[in-house]
Scaffold this motif. Structure first.
Motif, PDB file in Angstrom:
ATOM      1  N   PRO A 133     -31.721  23.098  14.396  1.00 12.62           N
ATOM      2  CA  PRO A 133     -31.698  24.053  13.286  1.00 12.62           C
ATOM      3  C   PRO A 133     -30.573  23.731  12.306  1.00 12.62           C
ATOM      4  CG  PRO A 133     -32.072  25.209  15.345  1.00 12.62           C
ATOM      5  CD  PRO A 133     -31.790  23.775  15.707  1.00 12.62           C
ATOM      6  N   GLY A 134     -30.954  23.451  11.071  1.00  5.61           N
ATOM      7  CA  GLY A 134     -29.973  23.170  10.034  1.00  5.61           C
ATOM      8  C   GLY A 134     -29.736  21.703   9.754  1.00  5.61           C
ATOM      9  N   VAL A 135     -30.228  20.805  10.608  1.00  2.00           N
ATOM     10  CA  VAL A 135     -29.965  19.389  10.389  1.00  2.00           C
ATOM     11  C   VAL A 135     -31.112  18.546  10.919  1.00  2.00           C
ATOM     12  CG1 VAL A 135     -28.714  19.092  12.582  1.00  2.00           C
ATOM     13  CG2 VAL A 135     -28.273  17.528  10.677  1.00  2.00           C
ATOM     14  N   THR A 136     -31.438  17.484  10.183  1.00  2.00           N
ATOM     15  CA  THR A 136     -32.410  16.495  10.612  1.00  2.00           C
ATOM     16  C   THR A 136     -31.799  15.114  10.427  1.00  2.00           C
ATOM     17  OG1 THR A 136     -34.307  17.872   9.995  1.00  2.00           O
ATOM     18  CG2 THR A 136     -34.709  15.509  10.247  1.00  2.00           C
ATOM     19  N   VAL A 137     -31.794  14.330  11.488  1.00  2.22           N
ATOM     20  CA  VAL A 137     -31.264  12.971  11.459  1.00  2.22           C
ATOM     21  C   VAL A 137     -32.438  12.012  11.557  1.00  2.22           C
ATOM     22  CG1 VAL A 137     -29.731  11.295  12.579  1.00  2.22           C
ATOM     23  CG2 VAL A 137     -29.123  13.728  12.561  1.00  2.22           C
ATOM     24  N   LEU A 138     -32.481  11.033  10.660  1.00  2.00           N
ATOM     25  CA  LEU A 138     -33.581  10.080  10.623  1.00  2.00           C
ATOM     26  C   LEU A 138     -33.034   8.696  10.967  1.00  2.00           C
ATOM     27  CD1 LEU A 138     -36.523  10.739   9.939  1.00  2.00           C
ATOM     28  CD2 LEU A 138     -36.178   9.629   7.742  1.00  2.00           C
ATOM     29  N   VAL A 139     -33.599   8.075  12.013  1.00  2.00           N
ATOM     30  CA  VAL A 139     -33.133   6.769  12.496  1.00  2.00           C
ATOM     31  C   VAL A 139     -34.289   5.786  12.455  1.00  2.00           C
ATOM     32  CG1 VAL A 139     -31.954   5.569  14.379  1.00  2.00           C
ATOM     33  CG2 VAL A 139     -31.582   8.025  14.048  1.00  2.00           C
ATOM     34  N   ARG A 140     -34.020   4.580  11.929  1.00  2.00           N
ATOM     35  CA  ARG A 140     -35.063   3.558  11.789  1.00  2.00           C
ATOM     36  C   ARG A 140     -34.697   2.325  12.598  1.00  2.00           C
ATOM     37  NH1 ARG A 140     -33.897   5.858   6.953  1.00  2.00           N
ATOM     38  NH2 ARG A 140     -35.597   6.912   5.839  1.00  2.00           N
ATOM     39  N   PRO A 141     -35.668   1.703  13.272  1.00  2.00           N
ATOM     40  CA  PRO A 141     -35.383   0.484  14.043  1.00  2.00           C
ATOM     41  C   PRO A 141     -34.887  -0.638  13.140  1.00  2.00           C
ATOM     42  CG  PRO A 141     -37.752   0.830  13.827  1.00  2.00           C
ATOM     43  CD  PRO A 141     -37.101   2.058  13.307  1.00  2.00           C
ATOM     44  N   GLY A 142     -33.839  -1.318  13.595  1.00  2.00           N
ATOM     45  CA  GLY A 142     -33.314  -2.460  12.866  1.00  2.00           C
ATOM     46  C   GLY A 142     -32.429  -2.118  11.686  1.00  2.00           C
ATOM     47  N   GLU A 143     -32.162  -0.843  11.421  1.00  2.00           N
ATOM     48  CA  GLU A 143     -31.357  -0.441  10.271  1.00  2.00           C
ATOM     49  C   GLU A 143     -30.121   0.331  10.724  1.00  2.00           C
ATOM     50  OE1 GLU A 143     -33.320   1.506   7.088  1.00  2.00           O
ATOM     51  OE2 GLU A 143     -35.135   0.289   7.226  1.00  2.00           O
ATOM     52  N   ARG A 144     -28.963  -0.048  10.167  1.00  2.00           N
ATOM     53  CA  ARG A 144     -27.715   0.649  10.483  1.00  2.00           C
ATOM     54  C   ARG A 144     -27.494   1.853   9.567  1.00  2.00           C
ATOM     55  NH1 ARG A 144     -23.321  -1.703   9.590  1.00  2.00           N
ATOM     56  NH2 ARG A 144     -22.103  -0.744  11.250  1.00  2.00           N
ATOM     57  N   LEU A 145     -28.299   1.980   8.525  1.00  2.00           N
ATOM     58  CA  LEU A 145     -28.239   3.166   7.677  1.00  2.00           C
ATOM     59  C   LEU A 145     -29.154   4.237   8.262  1.00  2.00           C
ATOM     60  CD1 LEU A 145     -28.360   1.612   4.096  1.00  2.00           C
ATOM     61  CD2 LEU A 145     -26.353   2.430   5.343  1.00  2.00           C
ATOM     62  N   PHE A 146     -28.692   5.482   8.288  1.00  2.00           N
ATOM     63  CA  PHE A 146     -29.507   6.579   8.791  1.00  2.00           C
ATOM     64  C   PHE A 146     -29.287   7.791   7.892  1.00  2.00           C
ATOM     65  CE2 PHE A 146     -25.395   7.047  10.706  1.00  2.00           C
ATOM     66  CZ  PHE A 146     -25.185   8.403  10.891  1.00  2.00           C
ATOM     67  N   ASP A 147     -30.233   8.723   7.925  1.00  2.00           N
ATOM     68  CA  ASP A 147     -30.177   9.895   7.062  1.00  2.00           C
ATOM     69  C   ASP A 147     -29.742  11.124   7.845  1.00  2.00           C
ATOM     70  OD1 ASP A 147     -31.138   8.292   5.050  1.00  2.00           O
ATOM     71  OD2 ASP A 147     -33.219   8.940   5.284  1.00  2.00           O
ATOM     72  N   VAL A 148     -28.862  11.913   7.243  1.00  2.00           N
ATOM     73  CA  VAL A 148     -28.475  13.220   7.773  1.00  2.00           C
ATOM     74  C   VAL A 148     -28.819  14.230   6.692  1.00  2.00           C
ATOM     75  CG1 VAL A 148     -26.622  14.652   8.689  1.00  2.00           C
ATOM     76  CG2 VAL A 148     -26.609  12.185   9.116  1.00  2.00           C
ATOM     77  N   ASN A 149     -29.914  14.954   6.892  1.00  2.00           N
ATOM     78  CA  ASN A 149     -30.481  15.813   5.847  1.00  2.00           C
ATOM     79  C   ASN A 149     -30.721  14.969   4.599  1.00  2.00           C
ATOM     80  OD1 ASN A 149     -30.616  18.043   7.517  1.00  2.00           O
ATOM     81  ND2 ASN A 149     -28.663  18.888   6.855  1.00  2.00           N
ATOM     82  N   ASP A 150     -30.061  15.279   3.484  1.00  2.00           N
ATOM     83  CA  ASP A 150     -30.308  14.521   2.259  1.00  2.00           C
ATOM     84  C   ASP A 150     -29.234  13.462   1.993  1.00  2.00           C
ATOM     85  OD1 ASP A 150     -28.277  16.278   1.777  1.00  2.00           O
ATOM     86  OD2 ASP A 150     -29.034  17.008  -0.137  1.00  2.00           O
ATOM     87  N   ARG A 151     -28.408  13.154   2.994  1.00  2.00           N
ATOM     88  CA  ARG A 151     -27.372  12.138   2.839  1.00  2.00           C
ATOM     89  C   ARG A 151     -27.733  10.880   3.628  1.00  2.00           C
ATOM     90  NH1 ARG A 151     -24.611  16.140   5.049  1.00  2.00           N
ATOM     91  NH2 ARG A 151     -23.859  14.793   6.720  1.00  2.00           N
ATOM     92  N   THR A 152     -27.302   9.726   3.143  1.00  2.00           N
ATOM     93  CA  THR A 152     -27.471   8.471   3.859  1.00  2.00           C
ATOM     94  C   THR A 152     -26.094   7.989   4.327  1.00  2.00           C
ATOM     95  OG1 THR A 152     -29.423   7.855   2.559  1.00  2.00           O
ATOM     96  CG2 THR A 152     -28.272   6.086   3.709  1.00  2.00           C
ATOM     97  N   GLU A 153     -25.987   7.697   5.617  1.00  2.00           N
ATOM     98  CA  GLU A 153     -24.721   7.270   6.190  1.00  2.00           C
ATOM     99  C   GLU A 153     -24.918   5.953   6.936  1.00  2.00           C
ATOM    100  OE1 GLU A 153     -23.059  10.356   8.583  1.00  2.00           O
ATOM    101  OE2 GLU A 153     -23.288  11.900   7.040  1.00  2.00           O
ATOM    102  N   ALA A 154     -23.811   5.283   7.253  1.00  2.00           N
ATOM    103  CA  ALA A 154     -23.849   4.025   7.998  1.00  2.00           C
ATOM    104  C   ALA A 154     -23.297   4.252   9.401  1.00  2.00           C
ATOM    105  CB  ALA A 154     -23.035   2.951   7.279  1.00  2.00           C
ATOM    106  N   MET A 155     -23.980   3.700  10.394  1.00  2.00           N
ATOM    107  CA  MET A 155     -23.549   3.885  11.777  1.00  2.00           C
ATOM    108  C   MET A 155     -22.633   2.753  12.228  1.00  2.00           C
ATOM    109  SD  MET A 155     -26.985   2.806  13.931  1.00  2.00           S
ATOM    110  CE  MET A 155     -28.023   3.997  13.106  1.00  2.00           C
ATOM    111  N   ASP A 156     -21.805   3.036  13.212  1.00  2.00           N
ATOM    112  CA  ASP A 156     -20.987   2.015  13.861  1.00  2.00           C
ATOM    113  C   ASP A 156     -21.814   1.368  14.968  1.00  2.00           C
ATOM    114  OD1 ASP A 156     -18.762   2.713  12.287  1.00  2.00           O
ATOM    115  OD2 ASP A 156     -18.269   4.347  13.662  1.00  2.00           O
ATOM    116  N   GLY A 157     -21.418   0.175  15.371  1.00  2.00           N
ATOM    117  CA  GLY A 157     -22.140  -0.504  16.443  1.00  2.00           C
ATOM    118  C   GLY A 157     -23.388  -1.194  15.950  1.00  2.00           C
TER     119      GLY A 157
END
Length: 247
Positions: A58-82
């Motif tokens: 509730p309040g947040v959706t995280v979008l993760v794609r195979p092979g991509e270090r960029l992911f979405d948190v609601n309407d923001r795009t962030e970069a993951m570590d690792g």
């Protein structure tokens, strides 16, 4: 063709495949994203239209794609570590660094409770709710006059249930469908939900938009397609009329 070249090519192909085998993933210490979602109280869902995995609370959706270090948190795009997520055995495998990131995101979004219990796991070790089944029904989408928004309503099989509303645009037979927006709402005490959703940036008149409503595993999703029309419909504004002097 030189047989040695064939052998060398096969060896390279085998080595490349081995780099993403389950054994290689386990050796690197990656974790199955579905298990991470269950432990942290996210709703795990595969989004075929985006070739991505959605983790929702509730309040947040995280979008993760195979092979991509960029992911979405609601309407923001962030970069993951690792390392970037890798697909194997019908799941995404992510690094321990990204698991820590998901824990931090989950901590920022408390899960509302009903009658002393929450709908999903609030923290590792807490009890889960009974498995909820049933469809999302009575889905209705109406364009709000004078705006670039639509009013969405529907019914789910339980109260306080997270509903993810995704808007997908179909603009041409030659252009792939495009995900325009995504938001999450909760059902009320009667299991109903209501929301206003912007059609931005899909302002193209005559295009088709599809509203997809989904929820936790066990709840069947629903979708409804509608045509984008002018905000004020058939209203004739004098300023838009051709002056008589040039008719």
């Amino acid at each position: 063709m030189n047989p040695n070249r064939l052998a060398i090519g096969a060896a390279f192909a085998t080595a490349a495949f081995a780099a993403v085998t389950p054994a290689a993933i386990e050796a690197r210490g990656d974790v199955a994203l579905s298990q991470v979602a269950a432990d942290l109280g996210y709703t795990y869902a595969y989004l075929g239209a985006e070739d991505a995995v959605s983790l929702a609370r509730p309040g947040v959706t995280v979008l993760v794609r195979p092979g991509e270090r960029l992911f979405d948190v609601n309407d923001r795009t962030e970069a993951m570590d690792g390392a970037a997520p890798r697909f194997s055995r019908n799941d995404l495998y992510v690094s321990e660094q990204f698991v820590a990131r998901l824990k931090a995101i989950a901590a920022r979004y408390a899960i509302p409770a009903v009658s002393g219990r929450s709908l999903v796991i609030a923290a590792p070790g807490m009890p889960q709710i009974p498995y909820i089944t049933g469809p999302i029904s009575s889905l209705d989408v109406r364009q709000i006059g004078g705006t670039q928004e639509v009013e969405v309503s529907g019914k789910a099989p339980a109260p306080n249930l997270p509903i993810t509303l995704m808007l997908v645009g179909t603009f041409s037979s030659e252009v792939p469908d495009t995900v325009l927006s995504r938001r999450q709402v909760l059902t009320d005490a009667d299991g109903r939900f209501h929301a206003s959703v912007s059609v931005a940036p899909g302002f193209f008149r005559g295009a088709y938009l599809t509203l997809v409503a989904s929820s936790v595993p066990g709840v069947a999703s629903a979708s409804l397609r509608f045509e984008v029309k002018a905000p004020n419909g058939a209203i004739s504004v004098p300023a838009e009329q051709t002056p008589r002097s040039i008719q």
